[in-house]
Design a protein around this motif. Structure first.
Motif, short mmCIF file in Angstrom:
data_model
loop_
_atom_site.label_atom_id
_atom_site.label_comp_id
_atom_site.label_asym_id
_atom_site.label_seq_id
_atom_site.Cartn_x
_atom_site.Cartn_y
_atom_site.Cartn_z
N LEU A 460 0.88 -1.10 0.21
CA LEU A 460 -0.04 0.07 -0.12
C LEU A 460 0.82 1.30 0.06
CD1 LEU A 460 -2.88 -0.87 2.57
CD2 LEU A 460 -2.87 -0.95 0.03
N PRO A 466 -3.10 -3.36 -7.81
CA PRO A 466 -4.00 -3.91 -6.94
C PRO A 466 -3.81 -5.39 -6.96
CG PRO A 466 -5.36 -2.52 -8.35
CD PRO A 466 -3.75 -2.37 -8.81
N ALA A 469 -1.26 -6.11 -4.50
CA ALA A 469 -1.68 -5.89 -3.03
C ALA A 469 -2.58 -6.90 -2.63
CB ALA A 469 -2.35 -4.38 -3.00
N LEU A 470 -3.23 -7.42 -3.57
CA LEU A 470 -4.26 -8.81 -3.36
C LEU A 470 -3.27 -9.79 -2.82
CD1 LEU A 470 -7.17 -8.96 -5.67
CD2 LEU A 470 -7.07 -8.28 -3.32
N TYR B 245 -10.36 -5.96 -4.20
CA TYR B 245 -9.89 -5.68 -5.52
C TYR B 245 -10.57 -4.17 -5.74
CZ TYR B 245 -9.01 -5.19 -10.57
OH TYR B 245 -8.60 -4.89 -11.66
N LEU B 248 -8.97 -1.50 -3.42
CA LEU B 248 -7.74 -1.16 -3.83
C LEU B 248 -7.51 -0.09 -5.05
CD1 LEU B 248 -5.74 -4.35 -3.19
CD2 LEU B 248 -5.34 -2.26 -2.06
N ARG B 249 -8.68 -0.35 -5.63
CA ARG B 249 -8.84 0.42 -7.18
C ARG B 249 -9.56 1.74 -6.60
NH1 ARG B 249 -7.19 -0.97 -11.20
NH2 ARG B 249 -7.12 -2.72 -12.29
#
Lengths: 606, 675
Positions: A460, A466, A469-470, B245, B248-249
């Motif tokens: 982050l 993303p 990050a996942l 997801y 995060l976007r």
């Protein structure tokens, strides 16, 4: 377990170094990404900065097209496009993307109206722009770290769940059968030396042992020669039960549970040696069940269940639950793999087997676990039986400090056992590797618990895509499952004891999961930072001695051994060598020199 | 408990030994399963790409798959969170691994190939699940047969739909929940698999209660909490990845594409398809179409589900899943035309289970009466312990069974015969029809005739095909898209190709019918080429600010016939009777006639024909090609004609001149409406 003193400044130094190392490891992705970019002469990627530099407000920035900017990511896509087509009109995110604005503007669309090129300007599809470059060094590192942590935590949760994975919960974690007629004699050793020398706890424990419902029992309370309080307490019980309880005085200069156990073993006469600690509340029927189990299965060793009770504060609740999962589930997993460290209490070993295998390892502070491993390596069957009804009760830690110390001692115990190197005698490389990993597992899991949020945090902070990050968030999954399982374990433990579980306790357990992980992780760091006393000593000795000794040090079983009967310790001699060691190295105290002799014994793996 | 072996030594047999000790009975089951899977797979595969005609949702899935494969995005334009993306990402994985888009004749065919893979996986898993639920081998075979041979099943399985992608995951989840080893691992994994199914197709979440029931029934009480908790946590973790997801976007909620907005669109804003019970509604049409393909199957499934709830406790979870899905079908609101796909495996299982029960009777009662070893006596898992060698037949048992169960078996056989005959006709249609030929022809025509730079509005399936053929993405407007109908109409009106091309397919027409503005626009266009006929026709229409007047001018019958008649009298242009008739009827394009006059002035030519694409003839377009030959024997006669033609200014310059070996030229001008 534990019980050795630690030189404070040295430990703090090493602990700090380890924390710094861990931090550096966690931040490595951050540094390396920038580093690689610099080294390769690449421009730092604008994606990572533009998000943070732009103010969040809606109408703050007006780009050249005269349109307010809704999404900062639009700017990225429009960086070139907007300036090329000043006539840009309403942002239409649905227009077909994929081409730059200039080509659209020049497209030979006969009769195109002024609004036409605008449609192509909006290439700012976030789906298209964000996932640009997934395979960077930073992302790969992040993913690798996250996967490693996930694996560690998931493995830990799997062990935690072992008891409940099969058809029948009792098949995976067996209890005792009905007792039969007593057939075996027991010598119960209660080492009350060093940190365990607590007369207030010793007395009640000896009382409960004296009340054991078994005809052939001798209870040996091992007390230090310099500990008048314990001697008095033990003596009082011995006076009351002269036929059962004896007081054995440990005259070693250095006091350690393993030395005390060795002293007790030398004086014992029973066919099975049992180990309890001061503070235990032993079920009066336990020995009858153990007797039957050992007789029927022919096990050389047996570990029965222990429960920590009276937990009110959060750390005590977690502590009790940790140990509960150990005896209820984790230990059974180890037993299934036939790699069973015995606990420092409620452990049983056949005296003849114990003596044949060289007795207690007095160089290892965690003597009982070490014996369990030694028996496992030598293919002596060790049984693990957990029966909540017959479990030994101990008081949960009463202060945070005590809880922390207990965790450190517990985790350090595995390290001490690993350091003794018995596992190196396993025949196959795969087995040795597995043994080493198994011994490292508790500390690794504790450290992994500390590292769970790090990859996600780094991702982050770095503004990783993303998808990355996942992946970085993956460790949270087993961590949360572990917490859920703990909560369920808390309920089951309450059912075990026929207690109601107040909602407050449930909430406390979940709410303090993070502080507990922190405590465990720090305890693991501290356990890793304990000085490698015997290694230092071995190094010094290797300088003096021939290679032959070093060979045996590594546990190679090739050479014939000296007699492996339990050593009768000569206190005077030990003291002299001990002082000698302390003069050599004033920092951490050396291990008891009796260990040297014990170490020369060879485990025959026939 | 106590084994004398050192730590970590292996005591379990290795895989080789385990493989060698597979009982022969098991292999026979495998053989049946493999054979049936191959047979059903073959039925599925024959004529896969041509029948049934393109379904409603197929194009969008294909377009998204293509975008994911070739563009690395989740949607052709903006991903709007209307469906979780895992479904088409899986199809995209197949496409990437096998280069399906490059290999298959068109994009839909590529997607349908992936559906074949999903079907084969489903078939195998259905067999496994049936056996794990204790169905006998013949009953499992029956289930597989129903699942693979029912025309309804074949039609739905062939269509590219997210449901088809989700079915293997659902079946795997149920199979794991019925694991004979009864371990925590498989039970818990079933939760994760259900989440994968739900991320593949949102509707799959409907079977979650049934799976929970299956787990509840399978797991003994002392472990239930652990199993449900871990399975639930894994489900939440996998499903939560989608939410994470979006988070995060920064697209969890708010303006623009967002998860909450997508969910709102999906659950609140989709137009209702009306009650399935009231005739004329879209929902009623959908269900009527299903029942038209297979009337008996769904009714039998419904009956079997009710029967299973009452009489077959081991199939109760499957019955619950079936009934919940049926409730989702009949509920008022939006009905997904492919939702029945999820019903098929459960229906097949339930019918087979009920049939077995009717024929063989209650296994518990049988086991109690007949002292035969190895009959399943309890609960969810039938662990048949088989003695060595064949079990000697017990005549008493045989006789008893035959006497009591003849009516049921006979009824079943009769039903089977009826079903087989009704299915045969549908199967023939599915194996022979070509429902996609019109679309392919329309695509080929577009690729050949669409002028570069001219926008074209088309449906998703064609979008994928044209995009794969290299059409620039900004020259295509997708309609209907994954947006809500309202937003979709707004978008299309914004991006309407004012001088472009509209491909009017059933999907586009249906979407345009929802909005009067779109209808008004559609009326301002003229058909240029028409492929197929009736409701399924695919029309290529030209739009323009002056579409009406322009086309009217070009089709001025009087002028065209006069010019044609004049040309047929031209001495320099000799014509065949057929060509003369076309000229006299005014069916030849003005440009062709004018240019022919010029050519005839240069040198005498012979005009054989005015060839035309049948689709354009159907649309009433004037013919824009001519087949001619120079009458002079000069060596450079053809070259002269060619240079004369290429010297023309647009719109009189031909789009294509091809010279045959025998001196014949075919000259083609651009489509009249596109000039």
């Amino acid at each position: 377990v534990g019980g050795q003193r630690v030189d404070e400044p040295a430990a703090i130094r090493r602990g700090t170094a380890l924390v710094a190392l861990a931090g550096a490891l966690a931040l490595a992705p951050a540094c390396s990404g920038g580093l690689v970019d610099t080294v390769l002469g690449r421009e730092p990627e604008p994606e990572t900065t533009s998000d943070t530099l732009l103010p969040p407000g809606d109408d703050e920035i007006v780009i050249l097209s005269g349109q307010p900017l809704d999404d900062p990511s639009d700017l990225r896509a429009q960086g070139t496009a907007a300036s090329a087509t000043p006539g840009g009109a309403s942002p239409d995110r649905n227009a077909a993307p994929g081409t730059s604005a200039t080509t659209a503007a020049e497209a030979p669309a006969g009769g195109a109206d002024p609004a036409e090129p605008a449609a192509a300007v909006e290439t700012a599809d976030p789906t298209a722009s964000d996932d640009g470059d997934l395979l960077t060094v930073t992302n790969l590192l992040l993913a690798l770290v996250a996967l490693a942590v996930t694996g560690l935590v998931a493995g830990d949760v799997r062990r935690m769940l072992h008891a409940w994975r099969g058809v029948d919960a009792r098949a995976a974690a067996p209890g005792f059968g009905p007792p039969e007629e007593p057939a075996t004699s027991f010598s119960v050793l209660v080492p009350a030396v060093g940190p365990r020398a607590d007369p207030d706890r010793l007395g009640p424990t000896l009382e409960s042992l004296a009340a054991l419902d078994h005809p052939f029992v001798e209870v040996l309370a091992v007390v230090g020669h310099d500990d008048a309080a314990c001697r008095t307490a033990a003596g009082a019980i011995a006076d009351r039960h002269p036929e059962r309880v004896r007081v054995v005085v440990d005259r070693n200069f250095r006091k350690s549970p393993s030395l005390a156990l060795a002293t007790g073993l030398a004086d014992s006469t029973g066919e099975v040696v049992a180990v309890f600690e001061p503070g235990d509340d032993v079920h009066h029927q336990l020995l009858r069940h153990v007797d039957t189990h050992i007789t029927r299965t022919g096990a050389a060793g047996l570990q029965a269940g222990v429960r920590w009770v009276g937990a009110r504060r959060w750390y005590a609740m977690h502590h009790a639950l940790d140990r509960w999962t150990w005896f209820r589930s984790r230990l059974h997993r180890l037993a299934e793999q036939r790699f069973t460290p015995l606990a420092p209490t409620t452990a049983f070993v056949r005296a003849d087997v114990l003596r044949d295998r060289g007795g207690w390892d007095t160089a290892c502070p965690a003597a009982a676990p070490e014996v369990g491993i030694r028996l496992s390596v030598a293919a002596d069957p060790v049984a693990v039986v957990d029966d909540a009804h017959l479990a030994t009760h101990r008081w949960a830690p009463e202060s945070l400090r005590e809880a922390a110390r207990d965790h450190v001692a517990w985790l350090a115990g595995f390290r001490q056992v690993a350091r003794r190197g018995v596992w190196k005698q396993l025949p196959r490389r795969r087995q040795r590797l597995q043994a080493r990993l198994t011994l490292a597992q508790p500390a690794l899991a504790a450290l992994a618990g500390l590292a769970v949020p790090l990859p996600l945090g780094a991702a982050l902070l770095l503004g990783a895509p993303p998808v990355v990050a996942l992946v970085a968030a993956l460790p949270l999954v087993p961590a949360v499952i572990g917490l859920v399982v703990e909560a369920l374990g808390q309920s089951e433990r309450a059912r075990e004891r026929d207690r109601d579980l107040p909602l407050r306790d449930r909430a406390t357990l979940v709410a303090t999961a993070v502080p507990h992980r922190l405590l465990l992780g720090l305890a693991a760091l501290r356990a890793l930072a304990t000085p490698r006393t015997d290694a230092a000593e071995a190094a010094g000795r290797r300088r003096r001695d021939a290679d032959a000794d070093a060979d045996r040090d590594r546990g190679r079983p090739a050479r014939p051994a000296r007699p492996t009967r339990a050593p009768r310790l000569a206190p005077g001699h030990a003291d002299v060598v001990d002082l000698d060691a302390r003069r050599r190295e004033p920092g951490p105290p050396a291990a008891p020199p009796a260990g040297r002799r014990a170490r020369t014994r060879t485990v025959t793996s026939s | 408990v106590t084994v004398a072996a050192p730590a970590f030594s292996r005591t379990e047999p290795g895989w080789r030994l385990r493989l060698e000790s597979v009982p022969i009975e098991r292999l026979r089951g495998l053989g049946i399963a493999a054979g049936l899977t191959a047979a059903t797979g073959a039925v599925h595969a024959v004529n896969l790409t041509h029948s049934p005609a393109l379904g409603d949702g197929e194009g969008l899935v294909v377009a998204r798959t293509w975008a994911a494969t070739e563009l690395g995005r989740l949607a052709p334009a903006t991903y709007l969170y209307d469906q979780p993306p895992l479904g088409w990402l899986q199809v995209s994985l197949w496409a990437r691994l096998t280069d399906a888009f490059g290999r298959a004749p068109d994009a839909v065919a590529a997607g349908r190939e992936a559906m074949l893979v999903a079907f084969v996986a489903s078939a195998v898993l259905l067999w496994v699940l049936a056996r794990r639920l204790g169905l006998s081998r013949w009953a499992a075979a029956l289930a597989l047969g129903l699942f693979g041979f029912s025309p309804l099943a074949v039609a739905l399985h062939r269509q590219v739909s997210l449901e088809n992608v989700a079915v293997p995951w659902i079946l795997a989840a149920f199979a794991l929940a019925a694991t004979p080893r009864r371990r925590l691992g498989p039970y818990a994994s079933s939760g994760a698999l259900l989440a994968v199914a739900a991320l593949s197709c949102g509707s799959a979440i409907l079977v979650a209660p049934a799976l929970a029931l299956a787990l509840w029934r399978a797991v003994p009480a002392d472990r239930r909490a652990y199993v449900i908790a871990v399975a639930g946590a894994l489900f939440a973790a996998v499903a939560g990845a989608f939410v994470a997801y979006a988070a995060l976007r920064g697209q969890l909620s708010g303006d623009g594409p967002s998860l909450l907005g997508g969910l709102g669109d999906r659950f609140a804003d989709l137009p209702s398809t009306g009650s399935v019970f009231s005739g004329g509604s879209a929902g009623n049409d959908t269900v009527t179409e299903w029942l038209g393909l297979d009337l008996l199957g769904p009714l039998l499934g419904l009956a079997a589900a009710l029967f299973a709830l009452a009489q077959l406790p081991r199939l109760a979870p499957e019955a619950v899943a079936f009934l919940v899905l049926v409730a989702a079908v009949v509920r008022p609101g939006h009905l997904q035309p492919t939702l029945a796909t999820l019903l098929l495996p459960f229906g097949a299982l339930l019918v087979a289970g009920a049939a077995e029960r009717l024929v063989e009777g209650d296994p518990a009662a049988r086991a109690a009466s007949a002292d035969r070893p190895g009959l399943p006596t309890t609960g969810a898992v039938a662990t048949r312990v088989r003695g060595p060698g064949p079990v000697p037949a017990d005549p008493r048992d045989r006789q008893g069974r035959r006497r009591t169960l003849t009516p049921a078996a006979a009824a079943l056989l009769a039903a089977g015969a009826v079903v087989a005959t009704t299915w045969a006709g549908d199967a023939r249609a599915l194996a022979r029809d070509d429902g996609t030929a019109d679309r392919r022809e329309a695509e080929d025509w577009l690729l050949a005739n669409r002028p570069a730079g001219r926008r074209v509005l088309l449906d998703a399936a064609m979008w994928a095909d044209l995009a794969h053929a290299g059409t620039p993405l900004d020259e295509m407007v997708l309609h209907p898209s994954d947006d809500g109908p309202e937003a979709d109409a707004d978008r299309v009106l914004d991006a309407w190709p004012r001088d472009g091309v509209v491909v009017s397919s059933p999907a586009t027409r249906a979407a345009a019918a929802a909005d009067v503005r779109l209808q008004a626009l559609a009326e301002g266009s003229v058909a240029v080429a028409v492929f197929g006929r009736g409701d399924d026709a695919v029309e290529v229409r030209a739009v323009g600010p002056d579409a009406d007047t322009d086309s009217a001018r070009r089709r001025d019958p009087l002028r065209a016939t006069e010019a044609g008649a004049a040309l047929s009298r031209n001495a320099g242009v000799r014509t065949t009777p057929g060509a003369r008739r076309l000229l006299a009827d005014g069916r030849v394009d003005e440009r062709v006639m004018t240019t022919l006059v010029a050519v005839g002035a240069q040198q005498p030519v012979h005009v054989d024909d005015f060839p035309a694409d049948p689709a354009e003839v159907t649309a009433g377009e004037p013919r824009r090609a001519v087949h001619l030959r120079a009458l002079d024997d000069r060596a450079d006669a053809v070259a002269d004609i060619e240079s004369l033609l290429t010297d023309q200014e647009p719109p009189y310059r031909p789009a294509d001149i091809s010279v045959g070996a025998d001196g014949w030229l075919t000259v083609t001008w651009a489509v009249t409406a596109f000039t």
